[in-house]
Design a protein around this motif. Sequence first.
Motif, mmCIF file in Angstrom:
data_model
loop_
_atom_site.group_PDB
_atom_site.id
_atom_site.type_symbol
_atom_site.label_atom_id
_atom_site.label_comp_id
_atom_site.label_asym_id
_atom_site.label_seq_id
_atom_site.Cartn_x
_atom_site.Cartn_y
_atom_site.Cartn_z
ATOM 1 N N THR A 149 -25.944 51.374 -3.255
ATOM 2 C CA THR A 149 -25.655 50.074 -2.638
ATOM 3 C C THR A 149 -24.255 49.964 -2.071
ATOM 4 O OG1 THR A 149 -24.813 49.107 -4.696
ATOM 5 C CG2 THR A 149 -27.203 48.907 -4.266
ATOM 6 N N GLY A 150 -23.343 50.776 -2.560
ATOM 7 C CA GLY A 150 -21.946 50.560 -2.242
ATOM 8 C C GLY A 150 -21.369 49.556 -3.222
ATOM 9 N N PRO A 151 -20.194 49.028 -2.924
ATOM 10 C CA PRO A 151 -19.518 48.123 -3.864
ATOM 11 C C PRO A 151 -20.340 46.895 -4.229
ATOM 12 C CG PRO A 151 -18.026 48.808 -2.126
ATOM 13 C CD PRO A 151 -19.392 49.287 -1.727
ATOM 14 N N PHE A 152 -20.118 46.430 -5.457
ATOM 15 C CA PHE A 152 -20.762 45.220 -5.961
ATOM 16 C C PHE A 152 -19.875 44.025 -5.615
ATOM 17 C CE2 PHE A 152 -22.119 47.984 -9.825
ATOM 18 C CZ PHE A 152 -23.094 48.612 -9.066
ATOM 19 N N ASP A 153 -20.446 43.063 -4.918
ATOM 20 C CA ASP A 153 -19.709 41.825 -4.667
ATOM 21 C C ASP A 153 -19.535 41.055 -5.964
ATOM 22 O OD1 ASP A 153 -19.539 42.200 -1.811
ATOM 23 O OD2 ASP A 153 -21.675 41.728 -1.749
ATOM 24 N N ARG A 154 -20.559 41.142 -6.821
ATOM 25 C CA ARG A 154 -20.515 40.441 -8.105
ATOM 26 C C ARG A 154 -21.371 41.192 -9.111
ATOM 27 N NH1 ARG A 154 -18.348 35.835 -9.844
ATOM 28 N NH2 ARG A 154 -19.404 34.635 -11.416
ATOM 29 N N LEU A 155 -20.828 41.343 -10.298
ATOM 30 C CA LEU A 155 -21.532 41.963 -11.421
ATOM 31 C C LEU A 155 -21.527 40.965 -12.562
ATOM 32 C CD1 LEU A 155 -22.754 44.407 -12.994
ATOM 33 C CD2 LEU A 155 -20.388 45.055 -13.538
ATOM 34 N N ILE A 166 -17.238 34.979 -21.464
ATOM 35 C CA ILE A 166 -17.674 33.801 -22.202
ATOM 36 C C ILE A 166 -18.526 34.228 -23.389
ATOM 37 C CG2 ILE A 166 -17.502 32.204 -20.271
ATOM 38 C CD1 ILE A 166 -20.458 32.468 -19.831
ATOM 39 N N LEU A 167 -18.478 33.399 -24.420
ATOM 40 C CA LEU A 167 -19.230 33.654 -25.646
ATOM 41 C C LEU A 167 -20.317 32.604 -25.784
ATOM 42 C CD1 LEU A 167 -16.182 34.316 -27.984
ATOM 43 C CD2 LEU A 167 -17.575 36.000 -26.784
ATOM 44 N N ALA A 168 -21.490 33.068 -26.165
ATOM 45 C CA ALA A 168 -22.630 32.169 -26.322
ATOM 46 C C ALA A 168 -23.569 32.769 -27.364
ATOM 47 C CB ALA A 168 -23.356 32.003 -24.987
ATOM 48 N N GLU A 169 -24.567 32.017 -27.720
ATOM 49 C CA GLU A 169 -25.603 32.565 -28.597
ATOM 50 C C GLU A 169 -26.455 33.478 -27.721
ATOM 51 O OE1 GLU A 169 -27.634 29.453 -30.652
ATOM 52 O OE2 GLU A 169 -25.842 28.845 -31.725
ATOM 53 N N ASN A 170 -26.097 34.745 -27.698
ATOM 54 C CA ASN A 170 -26.670 35.685 -26.740
ATOM 55 C C ASN A 170 -27.005 37.015 -27.402
ATOM 56 O OD1 ASN A 170 -27.206 36.724 -23.961
ATOM 57 N ND2 ASN A 170 -25.517 38.064 -24.513
ATOM 58 N N HIS A 171 -28.210 37.450 -27.229
ATOM 59 C CA HIS A 171 -28.599 38.784 -27.675
ATOM 60 C C HIS A 171 -29.179 39.588 -26.515
ATOM 61 C CE1 HIS A 171 -30.528 41.882 -30.275
ATOM 62 N NE2 HIS A 171 -29.396 41.688 -30.927
ATOM 63 N N SER A 172 -29.164 39.017 -25.317
ATOM 64 C CA SER A 172 -29.729 39.694 -24.147
ATOM 65 C C SER A 172 -28.821 40.834 -23.693
ATOM 66 C CB SER A 172 -29.926 38.696 -23.010
ATOM 67 O OG SER A 172 -28.681 38.230 -22.529
ATOM 68 N N LYS A 173 -29.437 41.782 -23.044
ATOM 69 C CA LYS A 173 -28.718 42.916 -22.475
ATOM 70 C C LYS A 173 -29.183 43.035 -21.034
ATOM 71 C CE LYS A 173 -29.079 44.212 -27.045
ATOM 72 N NZ LYS A 173 -29.893 43.301 -27.796
ATOM 73 N N VAL A 174 -28.422 42.413 -20.141
ATOM 74 C CA VAL A 174 -28.821 42.286 -18.749
ATOM 75 C C VAL A 174 -27.619 42.563 -17.853
ATOM 76 C CG1 VAL A 174 -29.642 40.644 -16.997
ATOM 77 C CG2 VAL A 174 -30.547 40.528 -19.317
ATOM 78 N N MET A 175 -27.882 43.160 -16.687
ATOM 79 C CA MET A 175 -26.884 43.259 -15.633
ATOM 80 C C MET A 175 -27.524 42.705 -14.366
ATOM 81 S SD MET A 175 -24.991 46.929 -16.313
ATOM 82 C CE MET A 175 -26.450 47.929 -16.027
ATOM 83 N N LEU A 176 -26.844 41.767 -13.732
ATOM 84 C CA LEU A 176 -27.251 41.241 -12.439
ATOM 85 C C LEU A 176 -26.194 41.667 -11.433
ATOM 86 C CD1 LEU A 176 -28.344 37.593 -13.353
ATOM 87 C CD2 LEU A 176 -29.802 39.611 -13.049
ATOM 88 N N ILE A 177 -26.643 42.231 -10.335
ATOM 89 C CA ILE A 177 -25.730 42.798 -9.351
ATOM 90 C C ILE A 177 -26.027 42.204 -7.984
ATOM 91 C CG2 ILE A 177 -25.019 44.933 -8.190
ATOM 92 C CD1 ILE A 177 -26.061 46.352 -10.855
ATOM 93 N N ILE A 178 -24.958 41.769 -7.319
ATOM 94 C CA ILE A 178 -25.053 41.379 -5.913
ATOM 95 C C ILE A 178 -24.233 42.394 -5.138
ATOM 96 C CG2 ILE A 178 -24.526 39.639 -4.168
ATOM 97 C CD1 ILE A 178 -24.685 37.526 -6.408
ATOM 98 N N SER A 179 -24.875 43.041 -4.186
ATOM 99 C CA SER A 179 -24.202 44.006 -3.327
ATOM 100 C C SER A 179 -24.696 43.776 -1.904
ATOM 101 C CB SER A 179 -24.508 45.442 -3.773
ATOM 102 O OG SER A 179 -23.822 46.364 -2.950
ATOM 103 N N GLY A 180 -23.874 43.095 -1.123
ATOM 104 C CA GLY A 180 -24.321 42.717 0.212
ATOM 105 C C GLY A 180 -25.518 41.804 0.104
ATOM 106 N N GLU A 181 -26.607 42.179 0.739
ATOM 107 C CA GLU A 181 -27.842 41.394 0.701
ATOM 108 C C GLU A 181 -28.726 41.759 -0.491
ATOM 109 O OE1 GLU A 181 -28.634 38.878 2.967
ATOM 110 O OE2 GLU A 181 -26.547 39.192 3.555
#
Length: 163
Positions: free
Chosen positions: A39-45, A99-114
């Motif tokens: 994808t190239g660089p991530f605009d947001r991870l 940030i800290l929350a009641e979280n046990h999820s293991k997720v990555m969301l990536i925005i790279s261009g479109e």
Amino acid sequence: MRKTKVNNYLEPLADKPFQAYLGKGLHLLGILNWIASQTGPFDRLFVSTYSTSDEFLSGLINLKREGYIKAAVLVADVKAAKKTVILEDIMKQCFDDVILAENHSKVMLIISGEQLISVVTSQNQTRGNRTECGIITTDLEIYQYIANGFLQLKTSALPLDRL
């Protein structure tokens, strides 16, 4: 970027926009490198985890220095706050917000261009010698569903610097 074993498990995202993996020896840094090579660089991870490590964070710092991560947010579990506070300095080099929350999820969301990419995995951001499973997709509906869930989670979260 380092070579990884990811190609042994996954096909290029353009060829297969929804795929799963189950295997030993995969690490989330390898998966991030694999995605960035396409994808190239991530605009947001956006990363969520129960637990993270120096190794993962150091890898993110390298990706950021190489220009592959422009902005990043981490959601970690509030129960793991003692460990999180110990890693605070290195986290601040990787993430714009922690940030800290009641979280046990293991997720990555990536925005790279479109491109919007979702990675849902069984793996914390630690290197283990165990079989891990995950799903990677470029499906817009899945990305939006998970992103909306994290927006709701963020309303009850605590920024790391307020601990």
